[in-house]
Design a protein around this motif. Structure first.
Motif, PDB file in Angstrom:
ATOM      1  N   MET A  59       0.837  -1.201   0.000  1.00  0.00           N
ATOM      2  CA  MET A  59       0.000   0.000   0.000  1.00  0.00           C
ATOM      3  C   MET A  59       0.871   1.251   0.000  1.00  0.00           C
ATOM      4  SD  MET A  59      -2.874  -1.248   2.743  1.00  0.00           S
ATOM      5  CE  MET A  59      -3.541   0.375   2.943  1.00  0.00           C
ATOM      6  N   GLY A  60       1.897   1.259   0.872  1.00  0.00           N
ATOM      7  CA  GLY A  60       2.804   2.406   0.904  1.00  0.00           C
ATOM      8  C   GLY A  60       3.562   2.562  -0.400  1.00  0.00           C
ATOM      9  N   ALA A  61       4.052   1.446  -0.955  1.00  0.00           N
ATOM     10  CA  ALA A  61       4.802   1.499  -2.213  1.00  0.00           C
ATOM     11  C   ALA A  61       3.933   2.004  -3.356  1.00  0.00           C
ATOM     12  CB  ALA A  61       5.365   0.118  -2.538  1.00  0.00           C
ATOM     13  N   LEU A  62       2.673   1.538  -3.426  1.00  0.00           N
ATOM     14  CA  LEU A  62       1.777   1.985  -4.492  1.00  0.00           C
ATOM     15  C   LEU A  62       1.495   3.477  -4.380  1.00  0.00           C
ATOM     16  CD1 LEU A  62      -0.022   1.475  -6.898  1.00  0.00           C
ATOM     17  CD2 LEU A  62      -1.830   0.699  -5.343  1.00  0.00           C
TER      18      LEU A  62
ATOM     19  N   PHE B 273       1.855  10.851  -0.968  1.00  0.00           N
ATOM     20  CA  PHE B 273       3.076  10.670  -0.177  1.00  0.00           C
ATOM     21  C   PHE B 273       2.778  10.644   1.324  1.00  0.00           C
ATOM     22  CE2 PHE B 273       5.256  12.494  -4.059  1.00  0.00           C
ATOM     23  CZ  PHE B 273       5.875  11.301  -4.396  1.00  0.00           C
ATOM     24  N   GLN B 274       1.759  11.367   1.756  1.00  0.00           N
ATOM     25  CA  GLN B 274       1.385  11.315   3.174  1.00  0.00           C
ATOM     26  C   GLN B 274       0.769   9.956   3.530  1.00  0.00           C
ATOM     27  OE1 GLN B 274       0.029  15.219   5.168  1.00  0.00           O
ATOM     28  NE2 GLN B 274      -0.618  15.491   3.048  1.00  0.00           N
ATOM     29  N   TYR B 275      -0.033   9.399   2.615  1.00  0.00           N
ATOM     30  CA  TYR B 275      -0.575   8.057   2.853  1.00  0.00           C
ATOM     31  C   TYR B 275       0.542   7.012   2.838  1.00  0.00           C
ATOM     32  CZ  TYR B 275      -5.531   9.233   2.783  1.00  0.00           C
ATOM     33  OH  TYR B 275      -6.772   9.720   3.112  1.00  0.00           O
ATOM     34  N   ALA B 276       1.530   7.207   1.969  1.00  0.00           N
ATOM     35  CA  ALA B 276       2.680   6.289   1.956  1.00  0.00           C
ATOM     36  C   ALA B 276       3.423   6.361   3.285  1.00  0.00           C
ATOM     37  CB  ALA B 276       3.611   6.638   0.796  1.00  0.00           C
ATOM     38  N   ALA B 277       3.649   7.582   3.766  1.00  0.00           N
ATOM     39  CA  ALA B 277       4.333   7.750   5.051  1.00  0.00           C
ATOM     40  C   ALA B 277       3.539   7.094   6.173  1.00  0.00           C
ATOM     41  CB  ALA B 277       4.541   9.239   5.341  1.00  0.00           C
ATOM     42  N   GLY B 278       2.207   7.212   6.134  1.00  0.00           N
ATOM     43  CA  GLY B 278       1.371   6.582   7.154  1.00  0.00           C
ATOM     44  C   GLY B 278       1.492   5.072   7.144  1.00  0.00           C
ATOM     45  N   ALA B 279       1.507   4.477   5.951  1.00  0.00           N
ATOM     46  CA  ALA B 279       1.645   3.016   5.845  1.00  0.00           C
ATOM     47  C   ALA B 279       3.003   2.553   6.354  1.00  0.00           C
ATOM     48  CB  ALA B 279       1.449   2.576   4.395  1.00  0.00           C
ATOM     49  N   PHE B 280       4.074   3.262   5.968  1.00  0.00           N
ATOM     50  CA  PHE B 280       5.421   2.871   6.399  1.00  0.00           C
ATOM     51  C   PHE B 280       5.597   3.083   7.913  1.00  0.00           C
ATOM     52  CE2 PHE B 280       6.728   4.068   1.859  1.00  0.00           C
ATOM     53  CZ  PHE B 280       6.587   2.758   1.425  1.00  0.00           C
TER      54      PHE B 280
ATOM     55  N   ILE C 103      12.512   0.596   6.116  1.00  0.00           N
ATOM     56  CA  ILE C 103      11.180   1.197   6.211  1.00  0.00           C
ATOM     57  C   ILE C 103      11.270   2.601   6.811  1.00  0.00           C
ATOM     58  CG2 ILE C 103       8.887   0.949   7.219  1.00  0.00           C
ATOM     59  CD1 ILE C 103       9.532  -1.024   4.966  1.00  0.00           C
ATOM     60  N   GLN C 104      12.191   2.794   7.751  1.00  0.00           N
ATOM     61  CA  GLN C 104      12.397   4.130   8.326  1.00  0.00           C
ATOM     62  C   GLN C 104      12.845   5.117   7.254  1.00  0.00           C
ATOM     63  OE1 GLN C 104      11.659   5.014  11.340  1.00  0.00           O
ATOM     64  NE2 GLN C 104      13.026   6.593  12.125  1.00  0.00           N
ATOM     65  N   PHE C 105      13.735   4.685   6.386  1.00  0.00           N
ATOM     66  CA  PHE C 105      14.175   5.531   5.272  1.00  0.00           C
ATOM     67  C   PHE C 105      12.987   5.892   4.370  1.00  0.00           C
ATOM     68  CE2 PHE C 105      15.344   5.500   0.726  1.00  0.00           C
ATOM     69  CZ  PHE C 105      16.111   6.653   0.676  1.00  0.00           C
ATOM     70  N   MET C 106      12.175   4.896   4.049  1.00  0.00           N
ATOM     71  CA  MET C 106      11.014   5.140   3.192  1.00  0.00           C
ATOM     72  C   MET C 106      10.027   6.105   3.848  1.00  0.00           C
ATOM     73  SD  MET C 106      10.326   1.290   1.747  1.00  0.00           S
ATOM     74  CE  MET C 106      11.487   0.502   0.618  1.00  0.00           C
ATOM     75  N   TYR C 107       9.882   5.985   5.153  1.00  0.00           N
ATOM     76  CA  TYR C 107       8.978   6.879   5.896  1.00  0.00           C
ATOM     77  C   TYR C 107       9.444   8.324   5.783  1.00  0.00           C
ATOM     78  CZ  TYR C 107       7.245   9.348  10.038  1.00  0.00           C
ATOM     79  OH  TYR C 107       6.718  10.292  10.892  1.00  0.00           O
ATOM     80  N   TYR C 108      10.716   8.582   6.094  1.00  0.00           N
ATOM     81  CA  TYR C 108      11.225   9.954   6.035  1.00  0.00           C
ATOM     82  C   TYR C 108      11.224  10.485   4.609  1.00  0.00           C
ATOM     83  CZ  TYR C 108      12.744  10.187  10.914  1.00  0.00           C
ATOM     84  OH  TYR C 108      12.772  10.234  12.283  1.00  0.00           O
ATOM     85  N   LEU C 109      11.555   9.638   3.655  1.00  0.00           N
ATOM     86  CA  LEU C 109      11.573  10.093   2.266  1.00  0.00           C
ATOM     87  C   LEU C 109      10.166  10.465   1.799  1.00  0.00           C
ATOM     88  CD1 LEU C 109      13.893  10.226   0.055  1.00  0.00           C
ATOM     89  CD2 LEU C 109      12.592   8.425  -1.045  1.00  0.00           C
ATOM     90  N   SER C 110       9.157   9.691   2.209  1.00  0.00           N
ATOM     91  CA  SER C 110       7.776  10.004   1.834  1.00  0.00           C
ATOM     92  C   SER C 110       7.335  11.335   2.446  1.00  0.00           C
ATOM     93  CB  SER C 110       6.834   8.883   2.269  1.00  0.00           C
ATOM     94  OG  SER C 110       7.148   7.676   1.599  1.00  0.00           O
TER      95      SER C 110
END
Length: 472
Positions: free
Chosen positions: A122-125, A148-155, A175-182
């Motif tokens: 879900m976050g990746a999509l 991007f906010q929904y991606a950050a929420g999923a991660f 996943i932490q990297f993906m969260y901050y990047l989103s």
């Protein structure tokens, strides 16, 4: 700067499931053994669930794909409340997923593994959809920001609720990297909208400062302690790792240039002409560093267009500020490190939907089955009721025996002769009624007397049972 070329955004690949999952055998057996219902009556529900999983695994890259993934994710939460599907559970089903960054396949009989894989997808999509828009319009910028906010929420939910060990594709540091990047890319959309709307320089500068902080946090996550974290490049591959690192560093440096540029405009509004020169000179230096970092990056054409446009703006402002200060204002140009730092303005956050919202989840596929806890409570309640009735019945039997003994001790047996047990009792009751009514009783009157007597006995028994229940 509102006309600057939009920089490309980074997105993440989704996991794939090479094998379908068969829910039928395990769920049907549990329905038969635990719920004591006909398992075949749930064939349609199981078919619907398996079809939903197949659609979620191959979710299309649009809003309908997000909706499918979200609904399946919610159905998994409903399932785990009705079936023991954790590791070694009676209804545990095997789920097969391929590693994001390699060909390794894992099969785990635990619904939590399925939940975390779907949550990651879900976050990746959302990152893919956020990066897909060119963001040339206000609506497009807002839509990308939301993705991007929904991606950050999923991660964020993934790393907090299902933390994975280092060395796997969904490890906590990745996943932490993906969260901050989103979060950074969502804030970047806000910055683009701020520049498009010509907001006050101080506002745009604060948005840019926070954006730099998010990219710095993302970069620090994969380069902990100033040295590369060896587990991440080994997990994702050196090429992807270097791409992530270069992307985060380039964006951090480039947007530092943008924040300094708007710092300079703010100083100009405040008639601080010496500080204006300092900020514009620092912006030019950061832009030169960004140009060096951009070498070899993907989508270099769009990046070069943005750098060329930004260079023209910064150079024009730097020359004008320097010339005007030398000729007219003659203010001292202070070093950058003695100027007060501007605090960033975080305007984005991770957004996670509510798994209890029927508009998001859709109807529960297995709505006919009550949750396990409710079923257990109901069984305990029924068992307690049976025990209570058995206890009350025992007390009544004991009281009847005591009453019989008492009547025998009082020698009242003559009231009921053995030769006419029923007729005497019936005649006595009829005669009593006839005397009280002043006449001869009819068959209807006899029936009324009999019914009233039975009702009295019934009421007495009920009252005794209620008294006993209240006292205990």
């Amino acid at each position: 700067m509102e006309a600057v070329q939009r920089l490309p955004m980074l997105s993440f690949a989704r996991k794939t499931s090479p094998e379908p999952t068969s829910f039928g055998p395990k769920l049907k057996q549990y329905i038969r053994d635990f719920y004591h219902e006909d398992p075949e009556s749930y064939s349609n529900e199981i078919h619907t669930l398996e079809g939903l999983r197949a659609a979620a695994v191959c979710a299309v890259k649009d809003f309908s794909g997000v909706s499918t993934l979200t609904r399946y994710y919610c159905q998994l939460h409903f399932l785990q409340s009705k079936f023991p599907m954790f590791k070694d559970g009676a209804a545990a089903v095997s789920f097969t997923w391929r590693n994001v960054y390699g060909s390794m396949v894992h099969t785990i009989a635990d619904i939590r593994y399925e939940i975390l894989c779907i949550l990651y997808n879900m976050g990746a999509l959302h990152t893919q959809l956020g990066a897909l828009d060119t963001r040339v319009s206000g609506d497009g910028i807002k839509m990308s920001c939301a993705h991007f906010q929904y991606a950050a929420g999923a991660f964020e939910h993934l790393k907090d609720s299902f933390p994975q060990p280092a060395g796997v594709d969904l490890a906590a540091d990745i996943i932490q990297f993906m969260y901050y990047l989103s979060l950074a890319q969502a804030q970047e959309c806000v910055l683009e909208k701020s520049m498009m709307d010509n907001r006050r320089p101080i506002v745009t500068a604060k948005v840019a400062v926070q954006l730099v902080d998010y990219y710095r946090s993302a970069l620090n996550t994969i380069t902990q302690g100033g040295a590369d974290n060896s587990s991440i490049p080994e997990t994702v591959g050196s090429k992807i790792y270097e791409n992530w690192k270069c992307y985060a560093k380039f964006k951090m440096v480039y947007h530092t240039c943008i924040s300094l540029l708007y710092h300079g405009q703010q100083a100009e509004e405040q008639q601080k002409m010496g500080e204006r020169v300092t900020f514009y000179q620092a912006a030019a230096e950061k832009l030169e560093e960004a140009v060096r970092l951009s070498k070899g990056m993907d989508n270099i054409e769009a990046i070069n267009e943005a750098l060329t446009f930004t260079y023209a703006v910064v150079e024009r402002k730097k020359r004008a500020a320097k010339n005007e200060n030398e000729i007219m204002y003659r203010e001292e140009v202070p070093p950058l490190d003695i100027l007060s730092e501007l605090k960033g303005a975080p305007l984005v956050k991770g957004i996670m939907f509510n798994v209890s919202d029927p508009e998001v989840t859709g109807s529960d596929i297995f709505a006919r089955l009550m949750p396990i806890k409710a079923h257990e409570v109901s069984s305990l309640s029924s068992e307690a009721e049976v025990k209570l009735l058995r206890k009350v019945g025992t007390v009544i039997d004991e009281d009847d025996k005591e009453l019989s003994v008492l009547m025998t001790s009082l020698q009242l047996d003559y009231l009921k002769q053995p030769s006419e047990p029923e007729s005497l009792s019936q005649e006595a009751t009829t005669s009593t009624y006839s005397i009280l009514s002043g006449g001869t009783s009819t068959s209807n009157e006899k029936m009324m007397i009999t019914q009233q007597t039975e009702a009295d006995h019934s009421d007495h028994a009920i009252n005794e049972a209620m008294d006993f229940s209240m006292s205990n």
